[in-house]
Design a protein around this motif. Structure first.
Motif, mmCIF file in Angstrom:
data_model
loop_
_atom_site.group_PDB
_atom_site.id
_atom_site.type_symbol
_atom_site.label_atom_id
_atom_site.label_comp_id
_atom_site.label_asym_id
_atom_site.label_seq_id
_atom_site.Cartn_x
_atom_site.Cartn_y
_atom_site.Cartn_z
ATOM 1 N N ASN A 197 42.157 -28.127 -50.220
ATOM 2 C CA ASN A 197 42.242 -27.320 -49.007
ATOM 3 C C ASN A 197 41.449 -26.026 -49.141
ATOM 4 O OD1 ASN A 197 44.153 -28.950 -47.410
ATOM 5 N ND2 ASN A 197 45.502 -28.542 -49.136
ATOM 6 N N GLN A 198 40.391 -26.085 -49.938
ATOM 7 C CA GLN A 198 39.588 -24.891 -50.212
ATOM 8 C C GLN A 198 39.070 -24.234 -48.940
ATOM 9 O OE1 GLN A 198 36.536 -25.470 -53.146
ATOM 10 N NE2 GLN A 198 35.182 -23.982 -52.182
ATOM 11 N N THR A 199 38.579 -25.036 -47.990
ATOM 12 C CA THR A 199 38.019 -24.478 -46.767
ATOM 13 C C THR A 199 39.052 -23.679 -45.996
ATOM 14 O OG1 THR A 199 36.482 -26.334 -46.589
ATOM 15 C CG2 THR A 199 36.842 -25.010 -44.613
ATOM 16 N N LEU A 200 40.248 -24.223 -45.883
ATOM 17 C CA LEU A 200 41.306 -23.537 -45.146
ATOM 18 C C LEU A 200 41.677 -22.215 -45.810
ATOM 19 C CD1 LEU A 200 43.752 -26.427 -44.217
ATOM 20 C CD2 LEU A 200 42.394 -25.056 -42.646
ATOM 21 N N LEU A 201 41.799 -22.218 -47.124
ATOM 22 C CA LEU A 201 42.203 -21.006 -47.826
ATOM 23 C C LEU A 201 41.094 -19.956 -47.817
ATOM 24 C CD1 LEU A 201 44.066 -22.654 -50.828
ATOM 25 C CD2 LEU A 201 45.091 -21.352 -48.976
ATOM 26 N N GLU A 202 39.856 -20.389 -48.039
ATOM 27 C CA GLU A 202 38.750 -19.443 -48.042
ATOM 28 C C GLU A 202 38.562 -18.813 -46.667
ATOM 29 O OE1 GLU A 202 35.400 -21.582 -49.551
ATOM 30 O OE2 GLU A 202 35.725 -20.847 -51.589
ATOM 31 N N ALA A 203 38.861 -19.570 -45.628
ATOM 32 C CA ALA A 203 38.724 -19.033 -44.276
ATOM 33 C C ALA A 203 39.650 -17.840 -44.072
ATOM 34 C CB ALA A 203 39.034 -20.113 -43.244
ATOM 35 N N LEU A 313 51.097 -25.679 -46.922
ATOM 36 C CA LEU A 313 49.885 -24.880 -46.749
ATOM 37 C C LEU A 313 49.908 -24.184 -45.392
ATOM 38 C CD1 LEU A 313 47.061 -23.988 -47.640
ATOM 39 C CD2 LEU A 313 46.174 -26.114 -46.662
ATOM 40 N N THR A 314 50.470 -24.862 -44.395
ATOM 41 C CA THR A 314 50.550 -24.276 -43.050
ATOM 42 C C THR A 314 51.366 -22.981 -43.065
ATOM 43 O OG1 THR A 314 50.389 -26.459 -42.021
ATOM 44 C CG2 THR A 314 51.285 -24.672 -40.672
ATOM 45 N N ASP A 315 52.468 -22.971 -43.830
ATOM 46 C CA ASP A 315 53.296 -21.776 -43.919
ATOM 47 C C ASP A 315 52.511 -20.599 -44.510
ATOM 48 O OD1 ASP A 315 55.501 -23.056 -42.861
ATOM 49 O OD2 ASP A 315 56.288 -23.632 -44.823
ATOM 50 N N VAL A 316 51.750 -20.889 -45.567
ATOM 51 C CA VAL A 316 50.960 -19.842 -46.211
ATOM 52 C C VAL A 316 49.874 -19.339 -45.266
ATOM 53 C CG1 VAL A 316 49.437 -19.291 -48.151
ATOM 54 C CG2 VAL A 316 51.405 -20.782 -48.507
ATOM 55 N N HIS A 333 44.507 -18.873 -33.643
ATOM 56 C CA HIS A 333 43.636 -18.841 -34.803
ATOM 57 C C HIS A 333 43.984 -19.946 -35.792
ATOM 58 C CE1 HIS A 333 40.336 -16.568 -36.023
ATOM 59 N NE2 HIS A 333 40.889 -15.360 -36.169
ATOM 60 N N LEU A 334 45.285 -20.115 -36.074
ATOM 61 C CA LEU A 334 45.720 -21.112 -37.033
ATOM 62 C C LEU A 334 45.442 -22.518 -36.523
ATOM 63 C CD1 LEU A 334 47.100 -21.802 -39.662
ATOM 64 C CD2 LEU A 334 49.302 -21.699 -38.488
ATOM 65 N N GLU A 335 45.728 -22.770 -35.239
ATOM 66 C CA GLU A 335 45.469 -24.085 -34.671
ATOM 67 C C GLU A 335 43.988 -24.424 -34.741
ATOM 68 O OE1 GLU A 335 47.027 -24.147 -30.757
ATOM 69 O OE2 GLU A 335 49.127 -23.991 -31.380
ATOM 70 N N GLU A 336 43.143 -23.419 -34.480
ATOM 71 C CA GLU A 336 41.697 -23.643 -34.510
ATOM 72 C C GLU A 336 41.243 -23.957 -35.931
ATOM 73 O OE1 GLU A 336 37.525 -21.272 -33.536
ATOM 74 O OE2 GLU A 336 39.464 -20.337 -33.126
ATOM 75 N N THR A 337 41.768 -23.224 -36.917
ATOM 76 C CA THR A 337 41.390 -23.442 -38.319
ATOM 77 C C THR A 337 41.788 -24.834 -38.790
ATOM 78 O OG1 THR A 337 41.689 -21.099 -38.781
ATOM 79 C CG2 THR A 337 41.630 -22.563 -40.670
ATOM 80 N N LEU A 338 43.044 -25.238 -38.453
ATOM 81 C CA LEU A 338 43.521 -26.547 -38.849
ATOM 82 C C LEU A 338 42.745 -27.651 -38.150
ATOM 83 C CD1 LEU A 338 47.360 -25.862 -38.785
ATOM 84 C CD2 LEU A 338 45.957 -26.201 -40.807
#
Length: 344
Positions: A197-203, A313-316, A333-338
């Motif tokens: 999930n690197q992309t999600l975290l780096e974002a 991961l969603t919680d974080v 923002h979160l919905e768009e990232t996911l």
């Protein structure tokens, strides 16, 4: 410790928290294992006879009862002698669970439950399942009584107020260099994340860091054995652990359901780092996941209820988004990232 540079830092559970001990009935044969359960998909259900299932359940219950009865007798004779050494015989349930899974042709605790649920209408199977559930209740009750009787730190910290921030001056030891460092030296620093999930975290500028309470020698062996590339700090006196409400518990680490899940490791042929027994610290210490901002403020905290309990991961990400955006933007923002991640 999950460390989030700008704007957040997140703290993860330490390798000692990930350690469990798998042993044969010989209490001197202790081997540390760590990691996360690998969920295996059960093949198409093969026909499992009532006799095979009943026999497997019966053997599991019998072995579990022997382990529990021996533990109760040892604890009654001398609690000081039973803890912390003889109590490790309870880890023998992991081997019993593994043998049970193999006997009925499954790979996980969930698959085993699905098998006996399908045969629950059969009186012999139902009787053994009820015996297993009764054993689980008695097992967990015994461990809870140990926690209370020995006043384990998890009991002491339960319900206590935890800190809302960690000082940048908090002292740690760098597990790789052995040098004394402060938390502030790592807050706000970036690091490439080698995660699925690197992309999600780096974002969200999240940096992962591991924190342990053990010694440097043991930590370095763990790093070598796991191939972990993240930065790792040692909180040897567990001051940060205590300030975040993370204590030690027999009942949460050795609970019946948790050990039965650990049985899945051998089924999956997982290899684990071999840490010498002399370097093992308190394997009953619980960990957690904490998200910090660049000043050390706690944005999200998830104390683990057992060694396998982790936040999603969603919680974080939700906590990271909430800190970096306004209240009206964070859900969007979160919905768009996911969504972007799922489309890649």
């Amino acid at each position: 410790m999950l460390n989030r540079p700008r704007p957040n830092t997140s703290l993860s559970r330490d390798p000692n928290t990930e350690l469990c001990t798998r042993l044969s009935v010989n209490s001197d044969d202790v081997r540390p294992v760590g990691g996360y359960l690998e969920t295996a998909t059960m093949a198409e259900d093969a026909a499992i006879s009532e006799e095979t299932l009943t026999s497997g359940l019966s053997l599991l219950v019998s072995l579990g009862k022997i382990l529990l009865q021996n533990a109760e007798q040892e604890a009654a004779a001398s609690l000081e002698s039973f803890v912390p050494h003889k109590i490790t015989t309870l880890f023998g349930l992991i081997t019993a669970g593994e043998d049970f899974y193999r006997s009925i042709g499954v790979k996980t605790k969930g698959e085993a439950e699905a098998v006996w649920q399908k045969s629950h209408h059969q009186p012999a199977v139902r009787e053994q399942v009820e015996e297993l559930l009764k054993l689980e209740k008695e097992w967990d009750s015994f461990l809870l009584s140990l926690d209370k009787g020995l006043q384990m730190t998890d009991e002491e910290l339960s319900g206590a107020k935890t800190v809302d921030s960690l000082s940048p001056d908090s002292l740690f030891t760098d597990a790789r260099s052995g040098e004394s460092v402060t938390l502030g030296q790592f807050l706000g620093q970036g690091q490439k994340l080698l995660l699925a999930n690197q992309t999600l975290l780096e974002a969200r500028s999240v940096q992962v860091m591991v924190v342990s309470f053990g010694n440097v020698e043991g930590a370095q062996l763990w790093l070598e054995g796991t191939g972990c590339t993240f930065k790792m700090l040692m909180d040897s006196q567990r001051k940060v652990y205590r300030s975040l409400g993370l204590g030690s518990s027999f009942s949460k680490v050795l609970k019946f359901g948790c050990l039965m899940q650990f049985s899945e490791y051998s089924i999956a042929n997982r290899d684990f780092p071999d840490v010498p027994h002399r370097l093992l610290e308190d394997i009953y210490q619980l960990g957690g996941d904490v998200l910090l901002d660049e000043m050390g403020k706690v944005l999200f905290s998830h104390p683990s209820k057992d060694p396998l309990d982790r936040p999603s991961l969603t919680d974080v990400l939700q906590a990271a988004v909430a800190d970096s955006t306004g209240p009206e933007e964070k859900h969007e923002h979160l919905e768009e990232t996911l969504l972007n991640n799922s489309n890649n």
